[in-house]
Design a protein around this motif. Structure first.
Motif, PDB file in Angstrom:
ATOM      1  N   THR A  63       8.913  13.447  13.366  1.00 26.77           N
ATOM      2  CA  THR A  63       9.630  14.616  12.844  1.00 26.77           C
ATOM      3  C   THR A  63      10.912  14.190  12.139  1.00 26.77           C
ATOM      4  N   VAL A  64      11.667  13.299  12.757  1.00 25.68           N
ATOM      5  CA  VAL A  64      12.900  12.798  12.138  1.00 25.68           C
ATOM      6  C   VAL A  64      12.586  12.112  10.813  1.00 25.68           C
ATOM      7  N   ILE A  65      11.593  11.237  10.822  1.00 28.13           N
ATOM      8  CA  ILE A  65      11.285  10.458   9.622  1.00 28.13           C
ATOM      9  C   ILE A  65      10.819  11.357   8.485  1.00 28.13           C
ATOM     10  N   GLN A  66       9.946  12.303   8.768  1.00 29.46           N
ATOM     11  CA  GLN A  66       9.386  13.107   7.691  1.00 29.46           C
ATOM     12  C   GLN A  66      10.358  14.171   7.187  1.00 29.46           C
ATOM     13  N   THR A  67      11.310  14.586   8.005  1.00 29.93           N
ATOM     14  CA  THR A  67      12.292  15.563   7.522  1.00 29.93           C
ATOM     15  C   THR A  67      13.470  14.898   6.823  1.00 29.93           C
ATOM     16  N   HIS A  68      13.602  13.582   6.937  1.00 25.24           N
ATOM     17  CA  HIS A  68      14.724  12.886   6.302  1.00 25.24           C
ATOM     18  C   HIS A  68      14.278  11.982   5.152  1.00 25.24           C
ATOM     19  N   THR A  69      13.001  12.022   4.811  1.00 24.07           N
ATOM     20  CA  THR A  69      12.493  11.158   3.748  1.00 24.07           C
ATOM     21  C   THR A  69      12.114  11.984   2.536  1.00 24.07           C
ATOM     22  N   PRO A  70      12.662  11.684   1.363  1.00 20.83           N
ATOM     23  CA  PRO A  70      12.250  12.383   0.145  1.00 20.83           C
ATOM     24  C   PRO A  70      10.770  12.136  -0.133  1.00 20.83           C
ATOM     25  N   LEU A  71      10.128  13.085  -0.773  1.00 20.46           N
ATOM     26  CA  LEU A  71       8.706  12.986  -1.064  1.00 20.46           C
ATOM     27  C   LEU A  71       8.380  11.711  -1.837  1.00 20.46           C
ATOM     28  N   GLU A  72       9.275  11.296  -2.739  1.00 24.37           N
ATOM     29  CA  GLU A  72       9.033  10.128  -3.572  1.00 24.37           C
ATOM     30  C   GLU A  72       8.899   8.837  -2.766  1.00 24.37           C
ATOM     31  N   LEU A  73       9.454   8.808  -1.563  1.00 27.34           N
ATOM     32  CA  LEU A  73       9.469   7.599  -0.745  1.00 27.34           C
ATOM     33  C   LEU A  73       8.627   7.718   0.517  1.00 27.34           C
ATOM     34  N   LEU A  74       7.957   8.832   0.705  1.00 26.37           N
ATOM     35  CA  LEU A  74       7.287   9.085   1.969  1.00 26.37           C
ATOM     36  C   LEU A  74       6.149   8.097   2.234  1.00 26.37           C
ATOM     37  N   GLY A  75       5.457   7.650   1.198  1.00 25.22           N
ATOM     38  CA  GLY A  75       4.392   6.670   1.401  1.00 25.22           C
ATOM     39  C   GLY A  75       4.916   5.352   1.911  1.00 25.22           C
ATOM     40  N   ARG A  76       6.009   4.847   1.315  1.00 24.42           N
ATOM     41  CA  ARG A  76       6.567   3.568   1.754  1.00 24.42           C
ATOM     42  C   ARG A  76       7.178   3.662   3.145  1.00 24.42           C
ATOM     43  N   VAL A  77       7.866   4.746   3.440  1.00 22.61           N
ATOM     44  CA  VAL A  77       8.431   4.910   4.774  1.00 22.61           C
ATOM     45  C   VAL A  77       7.320   5.060   5.811  1.00 22.61           C
ATOM     46  N   ALA A  79       0.836  -1.207   0.000  1.00 23.50           N
ATOM     47  CA  ALA A  79       0.000   0.000   0.000  1.00 23.50           C
ATOM     48  C   ALA A  79       0.865   1.249   0.000  1.00 23.50           C
ATOM     49  N   GLY A  80       1.974   1.215   0.745  1.00 22.12           N
ATOM     50  CA  GLY A  80       2.885   2.351   0.753  1.00 22.12           C
ATOM     51  C   GLY A  80       3.476   2.613  -0.614  1.00 22.12           C
ATOM     52  N   ALA A  81       3.812   1.540  -1.348  1.00 22.32           N
ATOM     53  CA  ALA A  81       4.328   1.711  -2.709  1.00 22.32           C
ATOM     54  C   ALA A  81       3.271   2.324  -3.620  1.00 22.32           C
ATOM     55  N   LEU A  82       2.008   1.926  -3.430  1.00 22.05           N
ATOM     56  CA  LEU A  82       0.927   2.524  -4.217  1.00 22.05           C
ATOM     57  C   LEU A  82       0.783   4.006  -3.905  1.00 22.05           C
ATOM     58  N   VAL A  83       0.899   4.355  -2.626  1.00 23.94           N
ATOM     59  CA  VAL A  83       0.814   5.761  -2.220  1.00 23.94           C
ATOM     60  C   VAL A  83       1.899   6.587  -2.898  1.00 23.94           C
ATOM     61  N   ASP A  84       3.047   5.974  -3.181  1.00 27.09           N
ATOM     62  CA  ASP A  84       4.150   6.680  -3.826  1.00 27.09           C
ATOM     63  C   ASP A  84       4.056   6.656  -5.351  1.00 27.09           C
ATOM     64  N   ARG A  85       2.923   6.172  -5.886  1.00 27.33           N
ATOM     65  CA  ARG A  85       2.752   6.132  -7.344  1.00 27.33           C
ATOM     66  C   ARG A  85       1.636   7.042  -7.837  1.00 27.33           C
ATOM     67  N   VAL A  86       0.654   7.308  -7.008  1.00 24.97           N
ATOM     68  CA  VAL A  86      -0.535   8.034  -7.470  1.00 24.97           C
ATOM     69  C   VAL A  86      -0.818   9.219  -6.555  1.00 24.97           C
ATOM     70  N   ASP A  87      -1.863   9.963  -6.883  1.00 26.93           N
ATOM     71  CA  ASP A  87      -2.265  11.119  -6.095  1.00 26.93           C
ATOM     72  C   ASP A  87      -2.684  10.661  -4.690  1.00 26.93           C
ATOM     73  N   ARG A  88      -1.959  11.127  -3.677  1.00 31.67           N
ATOM     74  CA  ARG A  88      -2.221  10.679  -2.309  1.00 31.67           C
ATOM     75  C   ARG A  88      -3.566  11.166  -1.780  1.00 31.67           C
ATOM     76  N   ARG A  89      -3.979  12.333  -2.201  1.00 33.08           N
ATOM     77  CA  ARG A  89      -5.298  12.836  -1.803  1.00 33.08           C
ATOM     78  C   ARG A  89      -6.383  11.887  -2.286  1.00 33.08           C
ATOM     79  N   LYS A  90      -6.268  11.413  -3.524  1.00 33.42           N
ATOM     80  CA  LYS A  90      -7.282  10.524  -4.073  1.00 33.42           C
ATOM     81  C   LYS A  90      -7.342   9.203  -3.299  1.00 33.42           C
ATOM     82  N   ILE A  91      -6.170   8.665  -2.953  1.00 33.86           N
ATOM     83  CA  ILE A  91      -6.151   7.427  -2.171  1.00 33.86           C
ATOM     84  C   ILE A  91      -6.833   7.634  -0.829  1.00 33.86           C
TER      85      ILE A  91
END
Length: 443
Positions: free
Chosen positions: A335-349, A72-84
């Motif tokens: 805070t640590v996780i979200q400031t150190h994770t690129p947007l492209e990977l934020l769903g999976r993390v 599911a996290g990988a899907l979140v990193d592929r499509v519009d997160r608002r829509k999901i």
């Protein structure tokens, strides 16, 4: 002025209308979900009078998140997160309506009720990681910790008020009305998210299927600050989760008084709420990694002291301290996780963070029960606290990046609250997957 800085920072609610609407809707849906948990437990118990079936409620909630979470996290990193998020919120509302109909018209057998609970949890598996990506989209980086603290107090408020309200509604009006209330709160969450902007995953969307999951796991493995944050959380919950010990400790040390048992969980929640109300004392600190380590270590100390406490009120005070430390640790970790994770990977993390938060406490409660069976409740509680302290110290010593992880500071690019925020991936995130600067939640 000092007191104001110590209190919960509500600037995100004032400065960002989309965040304010989202937070309000999610707060209401969280309250409804806690009410439904009480109603489900009551309905299952009334039809079976079996603790095995009531225990299966937690299993129905946990298994979909654990099995589907990373995909599911990988899907979140592929499509519009608002829509999901909108789709999964609607799915949860449909499940709540089906629970309402079966309760009012023709009650399902226990397996049918659990199937609806599991279907709702499948929506959580995708909607949860999507929601965790919203705060960096909606708030300037210097307001990130404050936004996460607001999400935390929303969660704790639901934990405090939801079960009590669910019990009152179920007892007075029946489980059907409780389920219907939950469905209405999901409608509030849906409406609160309608005003969100489109939230694309970024320049590099996730690869499909297993490859996207493996990319996310590879990022976790090579990013010490995030890896250390997740390991700290997993170690503290697995080694020292105390909830399953409360009935035994209450019987061993406080004559099994049900009033004392009820106060155990309340004390943990009250400590968390107080810490949230005064979250300005730690969300404004420059090193969230150190804050997380301190909070996790304090959790272990408080539980060990609780096990050795001479009286009920001292034990409850220690549990309140543990609840406060848990809130500090959770907000700092996010805070640590979200400031150190690129947007492209934020769903999976975020999915990995959700899985750790789901699995760790369950395994920890099982570990505590096994240890207590061969020793005593007090021994299990004290030893768990000491193991937690040791694990936190080990992560601290071996993960310098977590200790040095810094909080975002205001800059000219970040003055427009509620607008997209430019953020560059940390150096450690640049190896492996190609990352580019990009435009940049509940627990």
């Amino acid at each position: 002025m000092r007191l104001r800085n110590a209190l919960l920072d509500v600037t995100p609610l004032r400065s960002s209308r989309p965040f304010r609407l989202l937070w309000t809707g999610r707060s209401l849906s969280g309250l409804g979900s806690q009410m439904t948990l009480v109603a489900v437990m009551y309905q299952i118990w009334e039809s079976t009078h079996s603790t095995m079936w009531t225990g299966a409620v937690g299993l129905a909630q946990a298994v979909p998140v654990l099995v589907l979470g990373l995909f599911a996290g990988a899907l979140v990193d592929r499509v519009d997160r608002r829509k999901i998020y909108l789709l999964t919120t609607a799915g949860q509302a449909v499940c709540a309506l089906l629970l309402t109909l079966q309760a009012l018209l023709a009650p399902l057998p226990p397996a049918g009720v659990l199937a609806l609970v599991a279907a709702q949890s499948c929506c959580v598996a995708a909607g949860g990681p999507a929601a965790r990506t919203f705060v960096p989209h909606l708030l300037p980086r210097e307001q990130l910790a404050a936004g996460l603290a607001l999400n935390r107090i929303s969660f704790q408020g639901a934990m405090l008020a939801g079960p009590a309200l669910g019990g009152l509604v179920t007892g007075g009006l029946g489980v059907g009305v409780c389920y219907l209330t939950d469905a209405v709160t999901f409608l509030a969450a849906f409406l609160g998210a309608l005003g969100l902007p489109r939230m694309a995953p970024g320049a590099e969307s996730a690869r499909p299927g297993v490859r996207g999951v493996l990319d996310g796991l590879a990022f976790l493995a090579r990013t010490p600050a995030i890896r250390g944050a997740l390991l700290t959380d997993l170690a503290t919950t697995v080694l020292s989760m105390p909830i399953s010990l409360f009935p035994l400790i209450n019987a061993e040390r406080f004559d099994g008084d049900p009033r004392t048992l009820g106060l155990f969980l309340t004390a943990v929640a009250v400590g968390g709420v107080v810490a949230s109300l005064f979250s300005g004392t730690f969300t404004r600190l420059p090193r969230p990694g150190l804050v997380m380590l301190a909070g996790s270590g304090t959790w272990g100390v408080a539980l060990a002291l609780c096990g050795a406490a001479p009286g009920a009120w001292t034990a409850l005070g220690c549990l309140a301290l543990a609840g406060a430390a848990d809130t500090v640790s959770v907000v700092a970790r996010s805070t640590v996780i979200q400031t150190h994770t690129p947007l492209e990977l934020l769903g999976r993390v975020s999915a990995a963070e959700q899985i750790v938060g789901q699995a760790g406490p369950d395994v920890g409660n099982m570990r505590a029960g096994v240890v207590a069976d061969v020793t005593s409740g007090t021994t299990a509680l004290v030893s768990g606290g000491l193991l937690c302290i040791g694990a936190v110290a080990l992560v601290s010593v071996t993960t310098a990046d977590l200790r040095s992880a810094s909080a975002p500071s205001p800059s000219p690019l970040l003055r427009g609250a509620g607008r997209p925020v430019a953020r560059t991936a940390p150096d450690g995130a640049r190896r492996g997957l190609m990352m580019t600067p990009h435009v940049v939640k509940l627990d």
